[in-house]
Scaffold this motif. Structure first.
Motif, PDB file in Angstrom:
ATOM      1  N   MET A 195      25.949 -24.135   4.136  1.00  0.00           N
ATOM      2  CA  MET A 195      25.677 -25.415   4.796  1.00  0.00           C
ATOM      3  C   MET A 195      26.423 -26.558   4.118  1.00  0.00           C
ATOM      4  SD  MET A 195      21.588 -25.219   5.577  1.00  0.00           S
ATOM      5  CE  MET A 195      20.918 -24.303   6.972  1.00  0.00           C
ATOM      6  N   HIS A 196      26.506 -26.505   2.821  1.00  0.00           N
ATOM      7  CA  HIS A 196      27.221 -27.545   2.074  1.00  0.00           C
ATOM      8  C   HIS A 196      28.694 -27.558   2.462  1.00  0.00           C
ATOM      9  CE1 HIS A 196      28.150 -30.180  -1.355  1.00  0.00           C
ATOM     10  NE2 HIS A 196      29.213 -29.417  -1.532  1.00  0.00           N
ATOM     11  N   ASP A 197      29.314 -26.382   2.456  1.00  0.00           N
ATOM     12  CA  ASP A 197      30.732 -26.310   2.821  1.00  0.00           C
ATOM     13  C   ASP A 197      30.957 -26.677   4.278  1.00  0.00           C
ATOM     14  OD1 ASP A 197      31.236 -25.552   0.272  1.00  0.00           O
ATOM     15  OD2 ASP A 197      31.781 -23.476   0.708  1.00  0.00           O
ATOM     16  N   LEU A 198      30.026 -26.278   5.138  1.00  0.00           N
ATOM     17  CA  LEU A 198      30.127 -26.621   6.554  1.00  0.00           C
ATOM     18  C   LEU A 198      30.102 -28.132   6.739  1.00  0.00           C
ATOM     19  CD1 LEU A 198      30.153 -25.830   9.551  1.00  0.00           C
ATOM     20  CD2 LEU A 198      27.656 -25.654   9.445  1.00  0.00           C
ATOM     21  N   ASP A 199      29.175 -28.799   6.065  1.00  0.00           N
ATOM     22  CA  ASP A 199      29.121 -30.262   6.148  1.00  0.00           C
ATOM     23  C   ASP A 199      30.446 -30.887   5.743  1.00  0.00           C
ATOM     24  OD1 ASP A 199      26.563 -30.588   7.117  1.00  0.00           O
ATOM     25  OD2 ASP A 199      25.631 -30.793   5.146  1.00  0.00           O
ATOM     26  N   GLU A 200      31.005 -30.409   4.637  1.00  0.00           N
ATOM     27  CA  GLU A 200      32.261 -30.971   4.146  1.00  0.00           C
ATOM     28  C   GLU A 200      33.383 -30.830   5.176  1.00  0.00           C
ATOM     29  OE1 GLU A 200      33.439 -29.493   0.363  1.00  0.00           O
ATOM     30  OE2 GLU A 200      31.879 -30.576  -0.728  1.00  0.00           O
ATOM     31  N   GLY A 205      11.495 -24.030   5.765  1.00  0.00           N
ATOM     32  CA  GLY A 205      11.258 -23.446   4.456  1.00  0.00           C
ATOM     33  C   GLY A 205      12.415 -23.706   3.507  1.00  0.00           C
ATOM     34  N   VAL A 206      12.235 -23.271   2.264  1.00  0.00           N
ATOM     35  CA  VAL A 206      13.277 -23.429   1.248  1.00  0.00           C
ATOM     36  C   VAL A 206      14.520 -22.663   1.689  1.00  0.00           C
ATOM     37  CG1 VAL A 206      13.899 -22.970  -1.150  1.00  0.00           C
ATOM     38  CG2 VAL A 206      11.572 -23.702  -0.574  1.00  0.00           C
ATOM     39  N   ILE A 207      15.661 -23.329   1.645  1.00  0.00           N
ATOM     40  CA  ILE A 207      16.917 -22.722   2.087  1.00  0.00           C
ATOM     41  C   ILE A 207      17.462 -21.830   0.974  1.00  0.00           C
ATOM     42  CG2 ILE A 207      19.262 -23.190   2.905  1.00  0.00           C
ATOM     43  CD1 ILE A 207      18.219 -25.931   3.883  1.00  0.00           C
ATOM     44  N   LYS A 208      17.783 -20.581   1.315  1.00  0.00           N
ATOM     45  CA  LYS A 208      18.312 -19.645   0.324  1.00  0.00           C
ATOM     46  C   LYS A 208      19.615 -20.179  -0.259  1.00  0.00           C
ATOM     47  CE  LYS A 208      16.293 -15.519   2.468  1.00  0.00           C
ATOM     48  NZ  LYS A 208      16.564 -14.222   3.129  1.00  0.00           N
ATOM     49  N   PRO A 209      19.855 -19.918  -1.546  1.00  0.00           N
ATOM     50  CA  PRO A 209      21.058 -20.457  -2.192  1.00  0.00           C
ATOM     51  C   PRO A 209      22.365 -20.129  -1.459  1.00  0.00           C
ATOM     52  CG  PRO A 209      19.564 -19.579  -3.839  1.00  0.00           C
ATOM     53  CD  PRO A 209      18.977 -19.230  -2.506  1.00  0.00           C
ATOM     54  N   LYS A 210      22.507 -18.874  -0.964  1.00  0.00           N
ATOM     55  CA  LYS A 210      23.741 -18.509  -0.252  1.00  0.00           C
ATOM     56  C   LYS A 210      23.881 -19.292   1.041  1.00  0.00           C
ATOM     57  CE  LYS A 210      25.528 -14.535   0.101  1.00  0.00           C
ATOM     58  NZ  LYS A 210      25.823 -13.117   0.425  1.00  0.00           N
ATOM     59  N   VAL A 211      22.771 -19.502   1.720  1.00  0.00           N
ATOM     60  CA  VAL A 211      22.798 -20.265   2.968  1.00  0.00           C
ATOM     61  C   VAL A 211      23.048 -21.731   2.662  1.00  0.00           C
ATOM     62  CG1 VAL A 211      21.457 -20.959   4.987  1.00  0.00           C
ATOM     63  CG2 VAL A 211      21.293 -18.621   4.132  1.00  0.00           C
TER      64      VAL A 211
END
Length: 702
Positions: free
Chosen positions: A247-252, A237-243
């Motif tokens: 995830m973005h920071d985790l990838d980095e 499903g659509v990923i909540k903005p906070k999540v």
């Protein structure tokens, strides 16, 4: 934030990787290091000194002031002790130094780590040894050096050492086999894995209010929310903005550490998610997965989340696994589990496929044991996870290939099948040669096997140690039957041996639904083991067949097997013991206090209503009071039994007897306490409870 255009430059910027070594090390030193990595040759001290000097210089440039030997003891976690680079000088200043000796060897205290009797408390000395095949990296201002960990007597006290041994064993047997089949240019074979990591994210403040999550990693009581996963709306499903921000920071952070995080999405259960990396050599992949779990928790904290890695943190919804995608590749670039265009004629593929089938059947109890833990035993067999019965899914095409092997008929591929979606605007594409079967514990997925049983919290080293070793043994058995056969008769002999192997082990092949009761009955008829818990599986570790397997290939000594047997049982018992004490405390304090307060308010309300409206009023309050009182009374009795039985468990001195008692008696007692606790909780407003409910944790992110 990493700019997309600079991603390729930023990836691995905190890793002392091959590019850094090639740019900074003298050519002869670089070649010497590569020779050690590729061929396992001894690293000379002068080479180590040069590498250490360059590594220190690079680390300091990137902000590091300390170094640590990073290792994986039998706790299941990682360990580290940090030393600074500084060395005092006579003039009262300091210089930055790092020697080859410090690089290749460390001396942590071995007596404070689990050793299963290999080390006494007073026998403290242990060693960490640099693993040059796994690159060093920088984290939190320290240079992290991946290392193996052993005792003063040389016994492995970690997970990396036996994993490296198993990789070498498989390579050794596979190279022999490939040379016999005519592939003379192959000198090394590597196992590669990709570990899909599932996890939950909940609000950090909610996490802090749950003693069970803090102490055990899973909720020990809690009435289900009015909505769970039945709408199937969370998966992909659509990923909540906070999540999404998390995830973005985790990838980095992972990319900087050279971890190839590739895929991210919502999983089936509410608040559950998944991260999947690109395949890597098994040793590096295991290191990276351990590091991934650490970074996940660290980044979650910054985003006001708690990252839950337990296999079953919430009752009644899906738990979390760590699917182990496993393949075998040569140093010439050949994937030995790739069927190719004509799998029926691909001899290396058929040989290695048959070795895997035989290994999974022959050593199923060891594979089950490799994923057994107090946490994962709650997950296996549920509707979100494979059953505890180990079987192999190969799909329709490979089933036809294997049928041809058994009947002596050559299978000819029908070629790729075009997939049409019925709308001209949509593209046509070719179907894969096999469907996916998520109910199978061990499924072929095109050019690899997906071992779906490992739990989300554990190191995948154990599963790969067993898998590598078992496959090495089966390759050796096939090789022994083919060795010395005349060249013009080799193909005929190969066909005979493959048929013989398939007939002996085809009982483990199953393409159907592994969740059904019918499969449990069928598996029993086939003689496949159904080991539902760690105490059920662990005795197989010490059986002669298992000891012979591991000692023959140099993976474990008999003493190392005995020590791991003790460690696993002790850890299992301690985990459930902590759960028992935590549940008793939460039920008697956090829940009971709320029950009493709510009953007091209900009683006051009922008394007031009756005084004002007469005896026939306050029906709701009285019925609720009775229901709470009944559940409360039964819960109190269940708590008494749990406490008494826990005392009995504490007094048991034989490790298997104690673990079995915890599994059969204490877990049943805990379920009984929970049944009445959850019934009472469902009757009480959230405001009276001393902890957040399932609904709050799973559906409301502050």
């Amino acid at each position: 934030m990493i700019d997309a255009e600079k991603l390729t430059e930023e990836f691995g910027c905190l890793v002392f990787n091959d590019k850094v070594m090639k740019d900074r090390l003298p050519k002869d030193i670089y070649k010497a290091v590569h020779k050690t990595i590729e061929k396992g040759t001894h690293l000379e001290l002068d080479v180590a000194n040069c590498v250490a000097a360059v590594m220190k210089e690079w680390a300091v440039e990137n902000g590091a002031t300390h170094f640590t030997h990073w290792f994986q003891p039998m706790t299941g976690l990682t360990a580290e002790k940090h030393d600074s680079f500084i060395s005092p000088t006579e003039d009262g200043k300091v210089i930055m130094e790092f020697s080859g000796k410090e690089l290749v060897k460390g001396e942590p205290d071995a007596s404070s780590f689990p050793s299963g009797g290999l080390r006494a408390t007073f026998e403290a000395r242990g060693y960490t040894a640099w693993d040059p095949s796994s690159p060093a990296f920088i984290k939190d201002g320290s240079l992290y050096i991946p290392t193996a960990f052993c005792s003063y007597g040389g016994e492995a006290l970690d997970k990396k050492t036996p994993l490296l041994r198993s990789m070498e064993a498989l390579s050794r047997e596979a190279v022999k086999m490939l040379k016999l089949l005519g592939y003379a240019d192959v000198n090394r074979v590597s196992t590669t894995i990709g570990s899909e990591q599932e996890y939950f994210l909940i609000d950090k403040e909610d996490y802090k209010l749950r003693k069970d999550l803090l102490f055990t990693g899973r909720t020990l009581l809690g009435a289900p929310a009015t909505k769970g996963q039945e709408m199937e709306d969370h998966y992909f499903g659509v990923i909540k903005p906070k999540v999404s921000a998390y995830m973005h920071d985790l990838d980095e952070e992972l990319w900087k550490l050279g971890i190839p995080a590739k895929t991210k999405h919502n999983e089936v259960a509410p608040s559950q998610h998944e991260l999947a990396p690109v395949f890597e050599t098994a040793n590096i992949a295991v290191d990276h997965n351990q590091l991934t779990m650490e970074v996940m928790k660290k980044v979650a904290d910054k985003h006001n989340f708690a990252c839950l890695l337990h296999e079953k943190p919430f009752e009644g919804i899906n738990g979390s696994g760590k699917h182990n995608n496993w393949s075998v590749c040569t140093d010439t670039g050949m994937n030995l589990l790739d069927p190719g265009k004509n799998p029926g004629e691909n001899t290396p593929f058929l040989v290695f496929l048959m070795a895997v089938i035989a290994a999974v059947d022959e050593y199923a109890p060891l594979l089950r044991l490799s994923v057994a833990s107090a946490g994962n035993d709650h997950r296996l067999g549920g509707n979100e996870a494979p059953p505890a019965i180990i079987s192999i899914f190969v799909g329709d095409e490979l089933s036809e290939v294997l049928k041809g092997v058994e009947e002596g008929n050559a299978y000819h591929s029908k070629g790729k099948v075009q997939m049409g979606m019925g709308a001209e605007v949509l593209p046509h594409f070719t179907k894969d040669n096999t469907d996916r079967n998520r109910t199978s514990p061990f499924a072929f997925t095109g050019n690899k096997f997906e071992f779906r049983m490992p739990g989300s919290a554990v190191s995948v080293a154990n599963a790969n140690i067993v898998l590598n070793t078992a496959v090495a043994e089966e390759i050796a058995k096939i090789y022994a039957k083919l060795e010395g056969v005349e060249k013009d008769k080799l193909n005929e002999k190969i066909a005979e041996v493959l048929k013989e192997t398939l007939v002996a082990h085809k009982r483990v092949l199953f393409n159907g639904n592994g969740y059904t009761d019918e499969w449990v009955e069928e598996a029993a008829k086939r003689g496949l083991p159904n080991l539902k818990s760690l105490p059920d599986a662990l005795p197989y570790f010490k059986e002669k067949e298992s000891v012979d397997l591991f000692t023959k290939h140099g993976i474990f000594t008999k003493e190392e097997i005995d020590s791991r047997y003790e460690i696993l049982l002790e850890n299992y018992s301690k985990s459930i013991h902590i759960e028992s004490l935590t549940l008793q405390e939460m039920a008697k304090k956090d829940l009971m206090e709320g029950l009493i307060a709510y009953q007091s308010d209900l009683l006051e309300e009922a008394t007031g209503k009756k005084a004002l409206l007469g005896e026939k009023s306050a029906t709701f309050e009285i019925e609720t009071l009775k229901a709470i009182d009944e559940a409360q009374g039964k819960m109190s009795e269940a708590i008494k039994k749990l406490a008494a039985d826990t005392t009995v468990a504490e007094g048991k001195t034989e490790v298997l007897d104690q673990a079995s008692y915890y599994q059969k008696t204490i877990l049943a007692d805990m379920d009984e306490v929970r049944k009445y606790a959850d019934a009472a909780e469902a009757l009480v407003p959230d405001s009276y409870l001393g902890y957040p409910t399932y609904g709050q944790m799973l559906f409301s992110l502050r």
